[in-house]
Each structure stands twice: as C-alpha cells, then as structure tokens.
Design an enzyme around this catalytic site. Structure first.
Site, PDB file in Angstrom:
ATOM      1  CB  CYS A 194      27.169  12.506 -36.169  1.00  0.00           C
ATOM      2  SG  CYS A 194      28.342  11.273 -36.752  1.00  0.00           S
ATOM      3  N   GLY A 195      27.431  11.685 -33.392  1.00  0.00           N
ATOM      4  CA  GLY A 195      27.817  11.018 -32.160  1.00  0.00           C
ATOM      5  C   GLY A 195      29.223  10.454 -32.234  1.00  0.00           C
ATOM      6  CB  THR A 196      30.665   7.684 -33.943  1.00  0.00           C
ATOM      7  OG1 THR A 196      29.922   7.663 -35.182  1.00  0.00           O
ATOM      8  CG2 THR A 196      29.930   6.871 -32.886  1.00  0.00           C
ATOM      9  N   GLY A 197      31.032  10.568 -35.464  1.00  0.00           N
ATOM     10  CA  GLY A 197      31.707  11.121 -36.642  1.00  0.00           C
ATOM     11  C   GLY A 197      31.729  10.152 -37.807  1.00  0.00           C
ATOM     12  CB  ILE A 198      31.305   6.467 -37.960  1.00  0.00           C
ATOM     13  CG1 ILE A 198      32.472   6.177 -37.019  1.00  0.00           C
ATOM     14  CG2 ILE A 198      31.234   5.405 -39.050  1.00  0.00           C
ATOM     15  CD1 ILE A 198      32.283   4.920 -36.170  1.00  0.00           C
ATOM     16  N   GLY A 199      29.165   8.196 -39.302  1.00  0.00           N
ATOM     17  CA  GLY A 199      28.114   8.357 -40.305  1.00  0.00           C
ATOM     18  C   GLY A 199      28.323   9.598 -41.153  1.00  0.00           C
ATOM     19  CG  MET A 200      28.156  13.582 -39.433  1.00  0.00           C
ATOM     20  SD  MET A 200      26.898  14.389 -40.433  1.00  0.00           S
ATOM     21  CE  MET A 200      26.087  15.401 -39.181  1.00  0.00           C
TER      22      MET A 200
ATOM     23  CG  ASP B 255      23.640  13.573 -35.633  1.00  0.00           C
ATOM     24  OD1 ASP B 255      24.446  14.037 -34.797  1.00  0.00           O
ATOM     25  OD2 ASP B 255      23.493  12.345 -35.813  1.00  0.00           O
ATOM     26  CG  HIS B 256      19.977  13.653 -32.596  1.00  0.00           C
ATOM     27  ND1 HIS B 256      19.875  13.238 -33.912  1.00  0.00           N
ATOM     28  CD2 HIS B 256      20.059  12.514 -31.854  1.00  0.00           C
ATOM     29  CE1 HIS B 256      19.884  11.914 -33.949  1.00  0.00           C
ATOM     30  NE2 HIS B 256      19.999  11.447 -32.729  1.00  0.00           N
TER      31      HIS B 256
ATOM     32  CG  HIS C  42      51.396  13.966 -49.818  1.00  0.00           C
ATOM     33  ND1 HIS C  42      51.465  12.689 -49.305  1.00  0.00           N
ATOM     34  CD2 HIS C  42      52.440  14.657 -49.301  1.00  0.00           C
ATOM     35  CE1 HIS C  42      52.507  12.615 -48.485  1.00  0.00           C
ATOM     36  NE2 HIS C  42      53.117  13.793 -48.470  1.00  0.00           N
TER      37      HIS C  42
ATOM     38  CG  HIS D 246      50.669  13.219 -45.708  1.00  0.00           C
ATOM     39  ND1 HIS D 246      51.328  12.117 -45.193  1.00  0.00           N
ATOM     40  CD2 HIS D 246      51.567  14.246 -45.632  1.00  0.00           C
ATOM     41  CE1 HIS D 246      52.558  12.457 -44.823  1.00  0.00           C
ATOM     42  NE2 HIS D 246      52.720  13.754 -45.073  1.00  0.00           N
TER      43      HIS D 246
HETATM   44  C1  RB5 Z   1      22.727   9.174 -33.706  1.00  0.00           C
HETATM   45  O1  RB5 Z   1      22.251   8.482 -32.607  1.00  0.00           O
HETATM   46  C2  RB5 Z   1      24.051   8.594 -34.169  1.00  0.00           C
HETATM   47  O2  RB5 Z   1      23.823   7.400 -34.821  1.00  0.00           O
HETATM   48  C3  RB5 Z   1      24.781   9.567 -35.046  1.00  0.00           C
HETATM   49  O3  RB5 Z   1      24.989  10.760 -34.352  1.00  0.00           O
HETATM   50  C4  RB5 Z   1      26.146   9.135 -35.538  1.00  0.00           C
HETATM   51  O4  RB5 Z   1      26.944   8.694 -34.497  1.00  0.00           O
HETATM   52  C5  RB5 Z   1      26.153   8.228 -36.694  1.00  0.00           C
HETATM   53  O5  RB5 Z   1      27.206   7.837 -37.220  1.00  0.00           O
END
Ligand code: RB5
Length: 155
Positions: free
Chosen positions: A74-80, A17-18, A142, A107
């Site tokens: 993404c910004g954190t990788g968490i949402g992705m 994402d951006h 595994h 694993h």
């Molecule tokens: C976008 O601002 C941010 O929320 C996205 O890149 C990501 O970090 C979500 O998990």
C-alpha cells in the site's frame, strides 16, 4: 538477480491497494522473470479501494495454506501489515531494507511481506523481496518465541 532452486516450490500471492499498485505490478513482473508461481490478487487499476479488503483476502489465503508466502503493498505498508496481522497464522512484516527482510524471515518466520510504495524505492524493494524469498527461518529459540505469540490459545 536470480533465486535459488527452491523457487518453484514457493507459491506466492501479491496484492495492493491503489497506493501500492505501481510497485505491486513491478514486483509481479519481476517474480515472473525469477520463475515464481505468483497469483496477482489485485487491485488491477488506479481506482481508490480500501486496503483492508485486499490485506484480509491475501492473509486468509496464506493462513489457509493456499500460498506459502504473500506480499502486500500500500502507500506506506502500514495499513496492510496491521490488517494482515489480525488473521491468525499470519506473521506480516513491514520491511524497509534487505536487513529487516532477512531478519523477518530468519527470526520471525514472517509469511507476509509488506511494502510501502510511497516509502521504498523500486530498486530497494527488489532487494527486500529477493532477500525475503531466499532467507530460511532459523527455528530453535526463534520457534519457541513464535510459539508465545498467542499465549491463551497455546495454554
Ligand atoms: C491510501 O491512500 C493509503 O492510506 C494506503 O495506501 C496505505 O498507505 C495505508 O496504510
């Protein structure tokens, strides 16, 4: 930094994402230098977009076998990672070190690597990606454990 001989057999898809576009573009360039066949699934500019759209598109393509491995940023990788793991057949791993990347492949047989552009430095991300691409799944116990990921479907 190079890769092993299997690189030409590995087809990769990369998306962001951006919040992840800078690292994504950096890694796409690197993968080209390393000799990988890599599909850039966007995003292609800084305009704000919704990460689930990109995560789902890439995850579905990996699950369908269009690509052997995927990389999501993404910004954190968490949402992705959250969205990608909702697609059956995808095992997405949010990695912050070469160690976690190695274990994710060895694993967990991870087939999607998730990275956080705002969390992980580019140099570290290069090491993570290189490790992820060159570590084989160890199978054995595994594989048994991965078989338990979807207990209802597997009886
Ligand atoms: C976008 O601002 C941010 O929320 C996205 O890149 C990501 O970090 C979500 O998990």
């Amino acid at each position: 930094m190079g890769t092993d001989e299997s690189k030409n057999k590995v087809t990769l898809a990369v998306a962001a994402d951006h919040g992840g576009i800078a690292l994504k573009n950096h890694l796409v360039g690197l993968l080209g230098k390393w000799g990988y066949d890599c599909q850039d699934m966007g995003t292609h500019n800084e305009e704000s977009v919704d990460y689930p759209d990109f995560a789902r598109k890439l995850a579905q393509a990996v699950a369908a076998g269009d690509y052997r491995l995927g990389v999501l940023v993404c910004g954190t990788g968490i949402g992705m990672s959250m969205v990608a793991n909702r697609v059956r057949g995808v095992r997405a791993a949010l990695c912050s070190s070469a160690y976690t990347a190695r274990m994710a492949r060895a694993h967990n047989d991870a087939n999607v690597l998730c990275l956080g552009d705002r969390v992980t430095g580019f140099g570290e991300a290069e090491d993570i990606l290189h490790t992820f691409l060159n570590q084989e799944f160890e199978g054995g116990r595994h594989a048994r454990r991965i078989g338990k990921f979807d207990p209802v479907e597997n009886g």
